[in-house]
Design an enzyme around this catalytic site. Sequence first.
Site, PDB file in Angstrom:
ATOM      1  N   ILE A 105      53.771  39.394  12.672  1.00  0.00           N
ATOM      2  CA  ILE A 105      52.865  38.973  11.603  1.00  0.00           C
ATOM      3  C   ILE A 105      51.869  37.950  12.123  1.00  0.00           C
ATOM      4  O   ILE A 105      50.677  38.008  11.801  1.00  0.00           O
ATOM      5  CB  ILE A 105      53.656  38.412  10.407  1.00  0.00           C
ATOM      6  CG1 ILE A 105      54.581  39.492   9.824  1.00  0.00           C
ATOM      7  CG2 ILE A 105      52.709  37.890   9.335  1.00  0.00           C
ATOM      8  CD1 ILE A 105      53.866  40.741   9.341  1.00  0.00           C
ATOM      9  N   SER A 110      57.604  38.640   0.292  1.00  0.00           N
ATOM     10  CA  SER A 110      57.885  39.601   1.366  1.00  0.00           C
ATOM     11  C   SER A 110      56.902  40.754   1.315  1.00  0.00           C
ATOM     12  O   SER A 110      56.174  40.937   0.336  1.00  0.00           O
ATOM     13  CB  SER A 110      59.307  40.148   1.229  1.00  0.00           C
ATOM     14  OG  SER A 110      59.381  41.036   0.115  1.00  0.00           O
ATOM     15  N   CYS A 111      56.891  41.552   2.375  1.00  0.00           N
ATOM     16  CA  CYS A 111      56.011  42.717   2.405  1.00  0.00           C
ATOM     17  C   CYS A 111      56.345  43.694   1.285  1.00  0.00           C
ATOM     18  O   CYS A 111      55.453  44.252   0.643  1.00  0.00           O
ATOM     19  CB  CYS A 111      56.082  43.402   3.770  1.00  0.00           C
ATOM     20  SG  CYS A 111      57.751  43.931   4.255  1.00  0.00           S
ATOM     21  N   THR A 112      57.645  43.884   1.028  1.00  0.00           N
ATOM     22  CA  THR A 112      58.052  44.827  -0.019  1.00  0.00           C
ATOM     23  C   THR A 112      57.706  44.301  -1.402  1.00  0.00           C
ATOM     24  O   THR A 112      57.218  45.042  -2.261  1.00  0.00           O
ATOM     25  CB  THR A 112      59.562  45.121   0.081  1.00  0.00           C
ATOM     26  OG1 THR A 112      59.856  45.666   1.370  1.00  0.00           O
ATOM     27  CG2 THR A 112      59.992  46.107  -0.988  1.00  0.00           C
ATOM     28  N   THR A 120      62.779  46.495  12.003  1.00  0.00           N
ATOM     29  CA  THR A 120      62.100  45.245  12.344  1.00  0.00           C
ATOM     30  C   THR A 120      62.810  44.571  13.510  1.00  0.00           C
ATOM     31  O   THR A 120      63.866  45.008  13.962  1.00  0.00           O
ATOM     32  CB  THR A 120      62.062  44.278  11.136  1.00  0.00           C
ATOM     33  OG1 THR A 120      63.408  43.956  10.757  1.00  0.00           O
ATOM     34  CG2 THR A 120      61.339  44.906   9.959  1.00  0.00           C
ATOM     35  N   ASN A 121      62.209  43.472  13.965  1.00  0.00           N
ATOM     36  CA  ASN A 121      62.672  42.813  15.177  1.00  0.00           C
ATOM     37  C   ASN A 121      64.031  42.150  15.027  1.00  0.00           C
ATOM     38  O   ASN A 121      64.634  41.748  16.018  1.00  0.00           O
ATOM     39  CB  ASN A 121      61.634  41.768  15.617  1.00  0.00           C
ATOM     40  CG  ASN A 121      61.740  41.430  17.083  1.00  0.00           C
ATOM     41  OD1 ASN A 121      61.923  42.308  17.914  1.00  0.00           O
ATOM     42  ND2 ASN A 121      61.648  40.149  17.409  1.00  0.00           N
ATOM     43  N   GLY A 127      66.021  41.792  -1.089  1.00  0.00           N
ATOM     44  CA  GLY A 127      65.869  40.883  -2.220  1.00  0.00           C
ATOM     45  C   GLY A 127      64.582  41.122  -2.976  1.00  0.00           C
ATOM     46  O   GLY A 127      64.251  40.375  -3.901  1.00  0.00           O
ATOM     47  N   ASN A 149      53.924  47.564   6.080  1.00  0.00           N
ATOM     48  CA  ASN A 149      54.682  46.318   5.936  1.00  0.00           C
ATOM     49  C   ASN A 149      54.236  45.239   6.918  1.00  0.00           C
ATOM     50  O   ASN A 149      54.663  44.088   6.812  1.00  0.00           O
ATOM     51  CB  ASN A 149      56.181  46.570   6.102  1.00  0.00           C
ATOM     52  CG  ASN A 149      56.524  47.409   7.320  1.00  0.00           C
ATOM     53  OD1 ASN A 149      56.423  48.638   7.263  1.00  0.00           O
ATOM     54  ND2 ASN A 149      56.926  46.770   8.408  1.00  0.00           N
TER      55      ASN A 149
END
Length: 477
Positions: free
Chosen positions: A130, A280-282, A311-312, A340, A445
């Site tokens: 990001i 968050s992205c979501t 993801t990482n 979440g 995302n």
Amino acid sequence: MTDADWNERIALAEAMIPLLGRLRRERNVVTSIFGRRLENVTETGIIKSHRYARRIINEELPLAQTLPILEQLVEMDLGTASIDLGTLATRHEEVGGDLRAFLDAELAEVIGRNEETPKTDVVLYGFGRIGRLLARILLTRQADHNGPVLRAIVVRQGAEDDIVKRASLLRRDSVHGAFDGTISVDRENNVIWANGTPIQVIYSDDPATVDYTAYGIDDAVVVDNTGRWRDRAGLEQHLRATGVARVLLTAPGKGDVKNIVYGINHKGITDADRILSAASCTTNGITPVLKVVNDKWGVAHGHVETVHSFTNDQNLIDNFHRGSRRGRAATLNMVLTETGAAKAVAKALPEFEGKLTGNAIRVPTPDVSMAVLNLTLEREVTREEVNDYIREVSLRSVLRQQIDYIHSPEVVSSDFIGTTHTGIVDGLATIAAGRHLVLYVWYDNEFGYSNQVVRIVEEIAGARPIVLPKRKHLEEL
């Protein structure tokens, strides 16, 4: 289309490029065709943007219709703005009359408005997926309309040639491609030069002890990309550093930290809010769509299932991991995990408190995810009714930057890499039966979310451009 037709379009597009550049450099004006931005575009890119107009007006927008508008705009005394040439062109065609008089009326809000955009310093604390995308977007935005200025990144030194590796990762990206511009390194002064902008690299393990003023940085917005601290006590460490005014977290905030989804609740940011979260992205991907559906038809309850790129924080091969299931090989498995995001929606839209449940499935793709919104509404709807309304929202409303709509039988996840929207509703997949509605929402995302973060940075810096012509509020559609 004949060769002559194509060559004529190329000639018109060639005439537009220097005018677009002048507007950007001299007036801090960025332009678009029905939301499709005309920045660093080629002749072919301009033509494609005019073809994109078919989604809105059911026909291609002639370049001969927008070129005269550009020719007038460069002669006008405009202030910083984001101007939609497509909307202007179609409105003028409807009302007719003298073009200059029409533009004077439509753009009156920014004519003669030449005050300087605030030059807010931005520091990226962390420089991962990001962080590097934020750097790319900030560098583009500050060149476009003198937005907030990226001044520094703060990282822990990983190797003797750390700065070279950081610059290389900014220059090349396996998902998002090469950096659009030039990058060089000044090792002696720990500076990365990107498109003429010096980015100070600061090495520190303790956010509270950094003296940013020693680098000429003051009243900075620190964007924390590390995710190490998500509550107020942890994030307040940044405020103890010299030269920091605000902190923005690129992860869901805990406790009383405000979670901001730009376009939904960003107007609730006050001068007293020194610590904020961009959620968050979501959460950013689904909240605007959920608001639209709830405002129009009411949501009784629902379930959100996200099909999320790995993801990482997952392992490449099977190994120990503190989290459940995330220790299994990310590129070989679908991994069921928790999210979440469903509960976090209520932090931006309190009316969803207790209405949503959610889970996530991590899948072996590096970027772009999908949210499946399985909703029970308060009244019955049809598939056509929902799709038509969301399409209209995506084209004409104040949520146009957040919500997009597509109706294609061929698109797959990689087609959405690099989208600036936070969520794209796939109209062909929409299911409606009585009060039961299922929506499929694509979202990048990484890049889509990063654009939302930058919008918040610009908002708290007082540097968001005025959008003209004005977009409609949802109740006006």
